[in-house]
Design an enzyme around this catalytic site. Structure first.
Site, mmCIF file in Angstrom:
data_model
loop_
_atom_site.group_PDB
_atom_site.id
_atom_site.type_symbol
_atom_site.label_atom_id
_atom_site.label_comp_id
_atom_site.label_asym_id
_atom_site.label_seq_id
_atom_site.Cartn_x
_atom_site.Cartn_y
_atom_site.Cartn_z
ATOM 1 N N ALA A 40 0.814 -1.210 0.000
ATOM 2 C CA ALA A 40 0.000 0.000 0.000
ATOM 3 C C ALA A 40 0.848 1.260 0.000
ATOM 4 O O ALA A 40 0.479 2.266 0.607
ATOM 5 C CB ALA A 40 -0.952 -0.008 1.196
ATOM 6 N N GLY A 41 1.998 1.224 -0.697
ATOM 7 C CA GLY A 41 2.715 2.455 -1.000
ATOM 8 C C GLY A 41 2.141 3.044 -2.272
ATOM 9 O O GLY A 41 1.044 2.679 -2.717
ATOM 10 N N ALA B 298 2.879 2.541 -5.349
ATOM 11 C CA ALA B 298 2.657 1.546 -6.406
ATOM 12 C C ALA B 298 1.351 0.794 -6.190
ATOM 13 O O ALA B 298 0.539 0.640 -7.108
ATOM 14 C CB ALA B 298 3.831 0.577 -6.477
ATOM 15 N N ALA C 75 9.681 9.531 1.282
ATOM 16 C CA ALA C 75 10.358 10.097 0.113
ATOM 17 C C ALA C 75 10.381 11.622 0.207
ATOM 18 O O ALA C 75 9.341 12.273 0.260
ATOM 19 C CB ALA C 75 9.643 9.663 -1.163
ATOM 20 N N GLY D 201 10.931 14.138 -4.540
ATOM 21 C CA GLY D 201 9.794 14.541 -5.350
ATOM 22 C C GLY D 201 9.545 13.572 -6.477
ATOM 23 O O GLY D 201 9.929 12.392 -6.412
ATOM 24 N N GLU E 110 17.885 18.061 -9.040
ATOM 25 C CA GLU E 110 18.597 17.015 -8.311
ATOM 26 C C GLU E 110 19.713 16.464 -9.185
ATOM 27 O O GLU E 110 19.782 16.750 -10.388
ATOM 28 C CB GLU E 110 17.630 15.912 -7.863
ATOM 29 N N HIS F 207 22.126 5.715 -0.852
ATOM 30 C CA HIS F 207 21.982 7.172 -0.842
ATOM 31 C C HIS F 207 23.200 7.750 -0.144
ATOM 32 O O HIS F 207 23.567 7.337 0.948
ATOM 33 C CB HIS F 207 20.701 7.593 -0.113
ATOM 34 N N ARG G 136 24.297 9.366 -8.026
ATOM 35 C CA ARG G 136 24.357 8.904 -6.636
ATOM 36 C C ARG G 136 25.446 7.874 -6.393
ATOM 37 O O ARG G 136 26.088 7.878 -5.343
ATOM 38 C CB ARG G 136 23.000 8.316 -6.219
ATOM 39 N N HIS H 92 19.325 2.433 0.087
ATOM 40 C CA HIS H 92 18.190 3.330 -0.116
ATOM 41 C C HIS H 92 17.174 2.803 -1.126
ATOM 42 O O HIS H 92 15.971 2.916 -0.901
ATOM 43 C CB HIS H 92 18.717 4.690 -0.589
ATOM 44 N N ARG I 44 19.489 4.227 -10.441
ATOM 45 C CA ARG I 44 18.257 5.013 -10.590
ATOM 46 C C ARG I 44 18.550 6.506 -10.606
ATOM 47 O O ARG I 44 19.273 7.031 -9.767
ATOM 48 C CB ARG I 44 17.304 4.702 -9.440
ATOM 49 N N SER J 87 11.471 7.143 -9.027
ATOM 50 C CA SER J 87 10.816 5.958 -8.472
ATOM 51 C C SER J 87 9.307 6.134 -8.354
ATOM 52 O O SER J 87 8.539 5.254 -8.775
ATOM 53 C CB SER J 87 11.420 5.600 -7.115
ATOM 54 N N LEU J 88 8.830 7.243 -7.775
ATOM 55 C CA LEU J 88 7.394 7.462 -7.701
ATOM 56 C C LEU J 88 6.799 7.558 -9.100
ATOM 57 O O LEU J 88 5.695 7.071 -9.360
ATOM 58 C CB LEU J 88 7.087 8.733 -6.908
#
Length: 508
Positions: free
Chosen positions: A20-21, A23, A53, A56, A121, A236, A281, A340, A375, A380-381
């Site tokens: 239930a994130g 995704a 998170a 953004g 970023e 991270h 990263r 991360h 990544r 990711s979101l």
């Protein structure tokens, strides 16, 4: 929505979404009005990495930007393993997904004329990070999706632990065995979508919730699904080093706004490195790791004007610093790399379908071909929301499976998670070598064979890392510093468990 409904409602035509994130919630919403059972280990809004998170959502919303530029940055960060067609498709979906969230009343930050405020970023060539509440994007997007799910009558929520995937006689997924309060429950389903997040909590140093131990990957592996590129774990670079577990995170957007990485004397850590403080990263994480290996303490320097406005621009980080007794306007923040995000996962196609009929995966648990070896920040979101409607569309064509076959009831072995976390941290971390990886395989194998899910997932990561005899993206081998020809690693549970002889006792 009925959060306390009896388990008899799960019919063979219903879809089960596990997790239930962002995704899981986005997929459940895109499946409406088809009946969905959302299985979550914690009540809605709790226990998910989405809520933590800070950065953004990356989307080409600026006048000087375009999806093609976003895709190009994604491919560059992915170090040869991102798939161009996937990067282009996801980047193209970005602006529409932001508008979808706006339609759900997501409270995105705006500038003085009402346009979306866009941040910068690392490894992005444009300001394209859409944010909410400064550095509270994950929490506010999660709250937005929870409200939408709560208002959708076709979605039922069940708080339980998913334990096994069930098959029919032809091998298609036919449901899930869950456990709630010690009771074993069988939920029949037309299809199952894994949206269970990542593996960061398999490491002693992590920014992830303690439950992020790869449970969905273990479910998929035991169901026969192929796992891809499992060795690629993103560390991270700027977890706040104040002794907390999980480690609080200092968002990468701070460096986009001028923060710098320095040593105790204020000298720059990233001097002479391409990209400097805004390098990808993996580059920044290795630079910090190597500096610390030489005995150098590393700090994120936000002192001065950035520190003065941190409470309004970065309220989450400001609060974390305050809890740790750090005043970022006058003190540099001690940082170090921490596990991360996991780029590897269940291999899926462009519709989110795994190699097992009826089994789909979305979000961090999936290997879609977007992230490759590293990544790109804030993708990711975006990825999770992009694949949600594609999965929903594909499920329309999934035939109703036959009756689910019985799943043997097997006792679950106790998990020595602290030992597993230490092995992963020491042997499968930022910098790796063959001897350390082989030791991790030997020590994790017995517990994995005995049925320990955490050990199994760690074993697959270590085995895949041992087989990749090169350095690429987030996977860095000190004994193989060069790149080999581009290839994916792909494996199944049966292949992993048959690949190495066990010559050491578990956790010896």
């Amino acid at each position: 929505m009925n959060a306390h409904a009896p388990f008899s409602f799960a019919t063979p035509d219903r879809v089960i979404v596990i997790g239930a994130g962002v995704a899981g919630l986005a997929t459940a919403l895109r499946l409406a009005p088809r009946p969905v059972t959302l299985v979550t280990a914690s009540p809605l809004g709790l226990g998910t990495a989405t809520g933590w998170a800070q950065g953004g959502i990356a989307a080409a919303m600026g006048e000087d930007d375009a999806p093609a530029l976003h895709a190009a940055d994604t491919l560059a960060a992915g170090a040869g393993l991102s798939e161009p067609e996937v990067a282009e498709r996801v980047a193209a979906a970005g602006p529409g997904l932001i508008e979808w969230l706006v339609g759900l009343n997501a409270p995105f930050d705006r500038d003085t004329v009402g346009a979306l405020a866009l941040g910068l970023e690392a490894a992005h060539s444009r300001r394209r990070i859409v944010r909410a509440g400064g550095d509270s994007t994950g929490r506010l997007v999660l709250e937005t999706l929870v409200r939408a799910v709560s208002a959708t009558p076709s979605i039922d929520v069940v708080v339980a632990q998913a334990r096994h995937l069930m098959h029919d006689r032809q091998g298609a997924i036919a449901g899930v065995v869950c456990e709630r309060g010690g009771t074993r429950l069988r939920l029949a389903a037309r299809a199952v979508v894994l949206a269970t997040g990542g593996i960061g909590a398999l490491y002693a140093s992590t920014t992830n919730p303690r439950g992020a131990t790869g449970a969905g990957l273990a479910l998929a592996a035991r169901a026969g699904a192929s796992l891809r590129d499992m060795e690629f774990v993103q560390f991270h670079p700027t977890a706040i080093a104040v002794g907390a577990d999980p480690m609080p995170l200092a968002t990468e957007a701070l460096r986009g706004e001028g923060a710098r990485l320095v040593n105790g004397l204020g000298a720059p850590i990233m001097a002479g490195i391409t990209g400097g403080d805004l390098a990808p990263r993996d580059v920044v994480a290795r630079a910090i790791f190597q500096a610390q290996a030489r005995g150098t303490q590393v700090f994120l320097d936000c002192r001065g004007a950035l520190g003065a406005r941190m409470a309004t621009r970065f309220p989450t980080v400001a609060g974390l610093c305050a809890t740790a007794g750090i005043d970022p306007q006058h003190e540099a923040i001690p940082v170090r790399p921490a596990a991360h995000y996991h780029m590897g996962g269940v291999r899926v196609d462009g519709s989110g379908a795994s190699t097992v009929p009826g089994l789909f995966a979305c979000g961090e648990v999936a290997s879609t071909g977007l992230h490759g070896a590293n990544r790109l920040a804030s993708n990711s979101l975006l990825e999770a929301m992009a694949f949600a409607p594609w999965i929903a569309e594909a499920i329309e064509a999934v035939p109703v499976p036959g009756a689910a076959q019985a799943v043997p009831e097997q006792p679950r072995p106790a998990s020595d998670l602290p030992t597993i976390r230490a092995i992963m941290e020491q042997r499968v971390g930022v910098v790796r070598d063959a001897d350390g990886l082989a030791e991790a395989v030997r020590r994790l194998m017995p517990a994995a064979e005995a049925g320990c899910d955490a050990a199994l997932v760690g074993l697959v990561v270590a085995t895949s890392a041992l087989s990749r005899r090169e350095s690429r993206g987030a996977h860095w081998r000190s004994d193989c510093p060069d790149q080999a020809p581009v290839r994916h690693t792909e494996t199944t549970l049966a292949e992993v468990l048959s690949s190495s002889a066990v010559d050491a006792p578990a956790f010896a």
